[in-house]
Motif scaffolding. Sequence first.
Motif, mmCIF file in Angstrom:
data_model
loop_
_atom_site.group_PDB
_atom_site.id
_atom_site.type_symbol
_atom_site.label_atom_id
_atom_site.label_comp_id
_atom_site.label_asym_id
_atom_site.label_seq_id
_atom_site.Cartn_x
_atom_site.Cartn_y
_atom_site.Cartn_z
ATOM 1 N N SER A 72 -30.941 -20.168 11.956
ATOM 2 C CA SER A 72 -30.513 -20.189 10.556
ATOM 3 C C SER A 72 -31.755 -19.958 9.703
ATOM 4 O O SER A 72 -32.873 -19.932 10.220
ATOM 5 N N CYS A 73 -31.555 -19.812 8.398
ATOM 6 C CA CYS A 73 -32.721 -19.700 7.501
ATOM 7 C C CYS A 73 -33.626 -20.905 7.745
ATOM 8 O O CYS A 73 -34.852 -20.791 7.778
ATOM 9 N N ALA A 74 -33.003 -22.061 7.921
ATOM 10 C CA ALA A 74 -33.764 -23.306 8.045
ATOM 11 C C ALA A 74 -34.530 -23.418 9.359
ATOM 12 O O ALA A 74 -35.388 -24.284 9.499
ATOM 13 N N SER A 75 -34.245 -22.549 10.330
ATOM 14 C CA SER A 75 -35.022 -22.600 11.574
ATOM 15 C C SER A 75 -36.488 -22.295 11.273
ATOM 16 O O SER A 75 -37.384 -22.868 11.877
ATOM 17 N N CYS A 76 -36.712 -21.362 10.359
ATOM 18 C CA CYS A 76 -38.088 -20.967 10.018
ATOM 19 C C CYS A 76 -38.545 -21.611 8.725
ATOM 20 O O CYS A 76 -39.734 -21.591 8.418
ATOM 21 N N HIS A 77 -37.607 -22.120 7.946
ATOM 22 C CA HIS A 77 -37.955 -22.773 6.674
ATOM 23 C C HIS A 77 -37.462 -24.213 6.737
ATOM 24 O O HIS A 77 -36.351 -24.525 6.318
ATOM 25 N N GLN A 78 -38.303 -25.092 7.333
ATOM 26 C CA GLN A 78 -37.886 -26.472 7.564
ATOM 27 C C GLN A 78 -38.382 -27.390 6.454
ATOM 28 O O GLN A 78 -39.560 -27.369 6.104
ATOM 29 N N THR A 99 -43.590 -11.218 13.007
ATOM 30 C CA THR A 99 -44.919 -10.634 12.841
ATOM 31 C C THR A 99 -45.730 -11.295 11.736
ATOM 32 O O THR A 99 -46.894 -10.984 11.555
ATOM 33 N N ARG A 100 -45.088 -12.209 10.977
ATOM 34 C CA ARG A 100 -45.830 -12.879 9.910
ATOM 35 C C ARG A 100 -45.508 -14.370 9.893
ATOM 36 O O ARG A 100 -44.465 -14.791 10.375
ATOM 37 N N ASN A 101 -46.405 -15.112 9.270
ATOM 38 C CA ASN A 101 -46.221 -16.551 9.109
ATOM 39 C C ASN A 101 -45.173 -16.827 8.014
ATOM 40 O O ASN A 101 -45.230 -16.225 6.936
ATOM 41 N N PHE A 114 -41.255 -11.589 -4.074
ATOM 42 C CA PHE A 114 -41.276 -12.387 -2.846
ATOM 43 C C PHE A 114 -41.868 -11.620 -1.670
ATOM 44 O O PHE A 114 -41.943 -10.398 -1.701
ATOM 45 N N LEU A 115 -42.248 -12.372 -0.680
ATOM 46 C CA LEU A 115 -42.841 -11.897 0.586
ATOM 47 C C LEU A 115 -44.343 -11.627 0.418
ATOM 48 O O LEU A 115 -44.833 -11.433 -0.683
ATOM 49 N N TRP A 116 -45.043 -11.650 1.538
ATOM 50 C CA TRP A 116 -46.496 -11.529 1.534
ATOM 51 C C TRP A 116 -46.968 -10.231 0.872
ATOM 52 O O TRP A 116 -48.036 -10.163 0.300
ATOM 53 N N ASP A 117 -46.148 -9.168 1.010
ATOM 54 C CA ASP A 117 -46.557 -7.902 0.392
ATOM 55 C C ASP A 117 -45.779 -7.596 -0.878
ATOM 56 O O ASP A 117 -45.891 -6.526 -1.446
ATOM 57 N N TYR A 260 -52.545 -9.288 0.086
ATOM 58 C CA TYR A 260 -51.408 -10.182 0.293
ATOM 59 C C TYR A 260 -51.189 -11.017 -0.952
ATOM 60 O O TYR A 260 -52.128 -11.290 -1.701
ATOM 61 N N LYS A 261 -49.959 -11.461 -1.113
ATOM 62 C CA LYS A 261 -49.613 -12.374 -2.194
ATOM 63 C C LYS A 261 -50.496 -13.623 -2.091
ATOM 64 O O LYS A 261 -50.635 -14.177 -0.991
ATOM 65 N N VAL A 262 -51.091 -14.049 -3.192
ATOM 66 C CA VAL A 262 -51.775 -15.339 -3.191
ATOM 67 C C VAL A 262 -50.692 -16.407 -3.022
ATOM 68 O O VAL A 262 -49.798 -16.510 -3.856
#
Length: 341
Positions: A72-78, A99-101, A114-117, A260-262
């Motif tokens: 789920s979304c929450a698997s990676c966003h706990q 591929t990204r944190n 949103f997102l690193w880039d 990358y996004k600060v």
Amino acid sequence: MHWVYYLSNRFRLFLLGLLSITIISSCSEEHQSENEGTSKPNVIPEDVHSQQVLLGRYLFYDKALSIDSTVSCASCHQQQFGFADNVAMSLGHHRKKGTRNALALSNLKEHPYFLWDGAASGLEKQVLIPLNDSLEMNLDILDVAKRLSGNEFYQDLAERAYQRPLDPFVITRSITAFEHTFLSNQSRYDNYLNGDNNALNEEELLGMDLFFSDRLKCAECHSGSSFTDYSFQNNGAVTNYERDSGRIRLTFKESDRNLYKVPSLRNCEVSAPYMHDGSIATLEAVVEHYASGGQLIPQKSNKISGFELSLKEKSALISFLRTLTDDEFLTKEELSDPFEE
Ligand code: HEC
Ligand code: HEC
């Protein structure tokens, strides 16, 4: 002529019995399948906005949104990790490595992109990215809608909240509505800003001064209430930018290479590991990186040039970063997994 007329009373009773068994068992079947996907909350709130948020909360935590129903979304966003993950690269469906944190999520209304880039300009659009990502959930939003179309709980809530069935509009809007409730503003640092002079101890105050000092320059990028100016920068933290060249992937502009996004620093104490590739494991190592001045690469910001820091100052700076932890946010019931209630 009624065929029932010819049946003995006994037989009619038997038929009635069969009929009611079928009705009852089909009810309980319905009930069962409903419970498989979703457990009903005790109370469905009255007002429409709360219903939208509740629907989004269920969807955010529902593994049915991934192709093999494992993620789920929450698997990676706990929640306990500030809505980030505690591994460098999260696992998607079929345990595929990303591929990204995973970025920590809070106060998302303030974020201009949103997102690193910066690939997603709005939260609604962002929802489609992990769903479609072949390494993350790998399920088209139309297939999500189809998969959940028989789920009465979701359909009922979608009708109440948006007066329409659970379609892509409802899915993206409700998840966004839930994400907008990720408000982190009760850290000890916030209490200090709100006038509680005892919220921070002497060491933390020293760390705060260092953070905002010209010597360290942290606040030249990590500024504002979420500790980011939302610019794209290179902080020289990563040794190998070859696998992931940052914002240039989006803009094709050479000046965006390896930028990358600060990131926000709210709840950074619990969102380790750090950087877009998760290559730095602890806050101690992050501070050592900045003190050393980082890698010599052409895109590195001229604000990153290294500094001397005593041991006392180093631990003060880290203590200050920890005051951005918002325990209320990390444990708040309304943001937690509704399937476990
Ligand atoms: C397999 C792990 C994984 C799953 C599942 C996942 N995410 Fe993410 N999320 C990430 C990663 C990794 C990033 C950073 C990706 C990037 O920048 O390219 C991210 C970034 C984000 C961001 C951007 C935050 C910011 O500050 O820019 C949001 C918002 C977000 N995810 C929400 C969601 C939602 C909503 C879902 C479910 C529909 C979801 N994520 C599912 C791993 C995941
Ligand atoms: C030139 C702008 C800039 C300055 C100055 C700067 N940072 Fe950063 N910071 C960044 C960027 C960009 C990243 C993400 C880099 C990446 O992912 O490759 C980052 C990442 C971080 C992270 C990891 C956050 C996460 O969720 O992964 C922490 C912690 C951090 N910085 C703290 C600091 C501290 C403390 C200072 C001062 C000593 C500082 N930064 C100075 C731009 C800056």
